[in-house]
Design a protein around this motif. Sequence first.
Motif, PDB file in Angstrom:
ATOM      1  N   PRO A 164      13.573   5.804   8.601  1.00  0.00           N
ATOM      2  CA  PRO A 164      12.828   4.854   7.761  1.00  0.00           C
ATOM      3  C   PRO A 164      11.389   5.299   7.477  1.00  0.00           C
ATOM      4  N   ALA A 165      10.761   4.606   6.526  1.00  0.00           N
ATOM      5  CA  ALA A 165       9.353   4.843   6.167  1.00  0.00           C
ATOM      6  C   ALA A 165       8.760   3.491   5.767  1.00  0.00           C
ATOM      7  N   GLY A 166       7.612   3.479   5.100  1.00  0.00           N
ATOM      8  CA  GLY A 166       7.005   2.225   4.653  1.00  0.00           C
ATOM      9  C   GLY A 166       7.471   1.814   3.267  1.00  0.00           C
ATOM     10  N   ASP A 167       7.075   0.641   2.865  1.00  0.00           N
ATOM     11  CA  ASP A 167       7.316   0.109   1.516  1.00  0.00           C
ATOM     12  C   ASP A 167       6.385  -1.102   1.404  1.00  0.00           C
ATOM     13  N   ILE A 168       6.695  -2.052   0.542  1.00  0.00           N
ATOM     14  CA  ILE A 168       5.820  -3.217   0.389  1.00  0.00           C
ATOM     15  C   ILE A 168       5.596  -3.879   1.754  1.00  0.00           C
ATOM     16  N   GLY A 169       4.352  -4.112   2.094  1.00  0.00           N
ATOM     17  CA  GLY A 169       4.009  -4.810   3.342  1.00  0.00           C
ATOM     18  C   GLY A 169       4.116  -3.953   4.591  1.00  0.00           C
ATOM     19  N   VAL A 170       4.510  -2.702   4.446  1.00  0.00           N
ATOM     20  CA  VAL A 170       4.617  -1.808   5.610  1.00  0.00           C
ATOM     21  C   VAL A 170       3.838  -0.527   5.318  1.00  0.00           C
ATOM     22  N   GLY A 171       2.715  -0.389   5.990  1.00  0.00           N
ATOM     23  CA  GLY A 171       1.885   0.812   5.850  1.00  0.00           C
ATOM     24  C   GLY A 171       1.761   1.484   7.206  1.00  0.00           C
ATOM     25  N   GLN A 172       0.707   2.293   7.321  1.00  0.00           N
ATOM     26  CA  GLN A 172       0.566   3.080   8.561  1.00  0.00           C
ATOM     27  C   GLN A 172       0.404   2.202   9.811  1.00  0.00           C
ATOM     28  N   ARG A 173      -0.268   1.063   9.658  1.00  0.00           N
ATOM     29  CA  ARG A 173      -0.452   0.180  10.821  1.00  0.00           C
ATOM     30  C   ARG A 173       0.908  -0.279  11.367  1.00  0.00           C
ATOM     31  N   GLU A 174       1.755  -0.773  10.481  1.00  0.00           N
ATOM     32  CA  GLU A 174       3.062  -1.293  10.909  1.00  0.00           C
ATOM     33  C   GLU A 174       3.937  -0.157  11.437  1.00  0.00           C
ATOM     34  N   LEU A 175       3.881   1.004  10.752  1.00  0.00           N
ATOM     35  CA  LEU A 175       4.684   2.155  11.208  1.00  0.00           C
ATOM     36  C   LEU A 175       4.235   2.586  12.592  1.00  0.00           C
ATOM     37  N   GLY A 176       2.939   2.481  12.862  1.00  0.00           N
ATOM     38  CA  GLY A 176       2.416   2.838  14.184  1.00  0.00           C
ATOM     39  C   GLY A 176       3.022   1.944  15.261  1.00  0.00           C
ATOM     40  N   TYR A 177       3.034   0.644  15.021  1.00  0.00           N
ATOM     41  CA  TYR A 177       3.605  -0.275  16.019  1.00  0.00           C
ATOM     42  C   TYR A 177       5.107  -0.016  16.188  1.00  0.00           C
ATOM     43  N   MET A 178       5.765   0.296  15.085  1.00  0.00           N
ATOM     44  CA  MET A 178       7.214   0.545  15.185  1.00  0.00           C
ATOM     45  C   MET A 178       7.486   1.859  15.916  1.00  0.00           C
ATOM     46  N   PHE A 179       6.698   2.882  15.595  1.00  0.00           N
ATOM     47  CA  PHE A 179       6.908   4.180  16.254  1.00  0.00           C
ATOM     48  C   PHE A 179       6.625   4.054  17.754  1.00  0.00           C
ATOM     49  N   GLY A 180       5.559   3.308  18.077  1.00  0.00           N
ATOM     50  CA  GLY A 180       5.219   3.100  19.492  1.00  0.00           C
ATOM     51  C   GLY A 180       6.369   2.447  20.242  1.00  0.00           C
ATOM     52  N   GLN A 181       6.970   1.440  19.640  1.00  0.00           N
ATOM     53  CA  GLN A 181       8.063   0.731  20.313  1.00  0.00           C
ATOM     54  C   GLN A 181       9.299   1.627  20.422  1.00  0.00           C
TER      55      GLN A 181
END
Length: 447
Positions: A164-181
């Motif tokens: 997966p990657a980002g799209d509307i409402g999902v940028g680097q901040r959200e990807l960071g939290y997801m990658f961390g988890q």
Amino acid sequence: MLDEKLEPIYADVLRRNPGEDEFHQAVREVLDSLGAVIAKHPIYAEGALIERLCEPERQIIFRVPWVDDQNRVQINRGFRVQFNSALGPYKGGIRFHPSVLLGTIKFLGFEQTFKNALTGMPIGGGKGGSDFDPKGRSENEIMRFCQSFMTELGRHIGEHTDVPAGDIGVGQRELGYMFGQYKRITNRYESGVLTGKGLNWGGSRVRTEATGYGAVYFVDCMLRTRGQSFDGKRVVVSGAGNVAIYTMQKVASLGGRIIACSDSEGYIVEENGIDLELLKEVKERRRGRVSDYAKLRGSGVIFKPNGRVWDVPADIAMPSATQNELTGQDARTLVKNGVIAVGEGANMPCTPEAVRAFLDAKVLFGPGKAANAGGVATSALEMQQNASRDSWSFETTEKRLSEIMHGIHDRCAQTADEYGAPGNYVLGANIAGFMRVAEAVRALGVI
Ligand code: NDP
């Protein structure tokens, strides 16, 4: 009119996917282009090949429970549609927006499959998301939501499975939290499992800019076929998110003037050209609205709440917000005002009626599947860097992006020529994307 061999296929899509209007629209748009293909190559009408391309390989729906700042339990719905993996691991972004339904994710996954094929890179198609609304949520709420989302999604993805990657409402901040988890759950530093990451935790240079830059390269290629360029042109962009901002930046660097942009609350018009540094400050760093930009900028800029950004006269229009945001009426207004080119930065932003109006008026029209493929292509470059534990310079990566976009443009143009519809990039993109996926699906047998 659909080809008679394709009619029952479309009827079946309608029957099996009730109420999923956006998915129907995306399928119909591709099937409309395939009549000519099966007339020329009847083999593609055999073996339920097209039916298989219209049916996702896997659709995952899951509950996302999380606790808000008032200690209340909230429930959202998460989705991942793994559409087609004939060309490589499923690849496509994650969208967080209250409007997200299964049909939204299916339409995006379907489009993504052909878009990814068009890039020529080894990536299949998928898409995911949730009806979670990040607007107004605190930093901690966003983190808790992303962690809960990944706790379930994590078991379905992987660098060789689904990226997966980002799209509307999902940028680097959200990807960071997801990658961390993901890293925590798996106890693996598997960089290649997500793209759009930050530079110091496995990200690629140019990924942030890639979709917008790529869309501008594509439109530039189209303009050159008519001896034109961005230089001195009035350009209107919708949205003010990731795609819109970097579209504006690249347009400005090529000498175009950005007259207007928007968000879901309204649009701004600035005849002398929008100040992109200030807009970036407001949107990216302060997470503000375009109305905040207007307040800070003062005179010379007009903020129009609601209204249609497409009423602003433009030479070039770049819809970069969301699906079906540019209607038939908007297209007729743009044509009346002399638009010469339209490049879809967003996915399916123009309604079918709008697309017809542009094609009928011989406006250069770059469909999203082709024009916005720079984002996913650079994601594939990020995967390459992750696989080789390497990190490329901005110049190297941007050069690759530019070559890829030129390649996509030429593939679409040549295919349109081959099928007797010169300049029809919709037909070119649909057929070229289809042929590559279809060949692989056929080769892999009935699976
Ligand atoms: P962002 O969340 O960064 O920005 C989206 C922008 O569009 C915001 O300005 C938002 O306004 C506006 N918007 C979103 N939904 C609506 C709506 N329903 N009505 C009006 N305005 C809306 O997203 P991206 O820039 O990443 O994505 C924009 C489009 O580009 C989408 O179609 C996406 O699928 C497509 N795309 C993105 C890629 C990427 O790399 N990011 C790659 C290829 C395609 P507000 O803030 O007010 O909601």
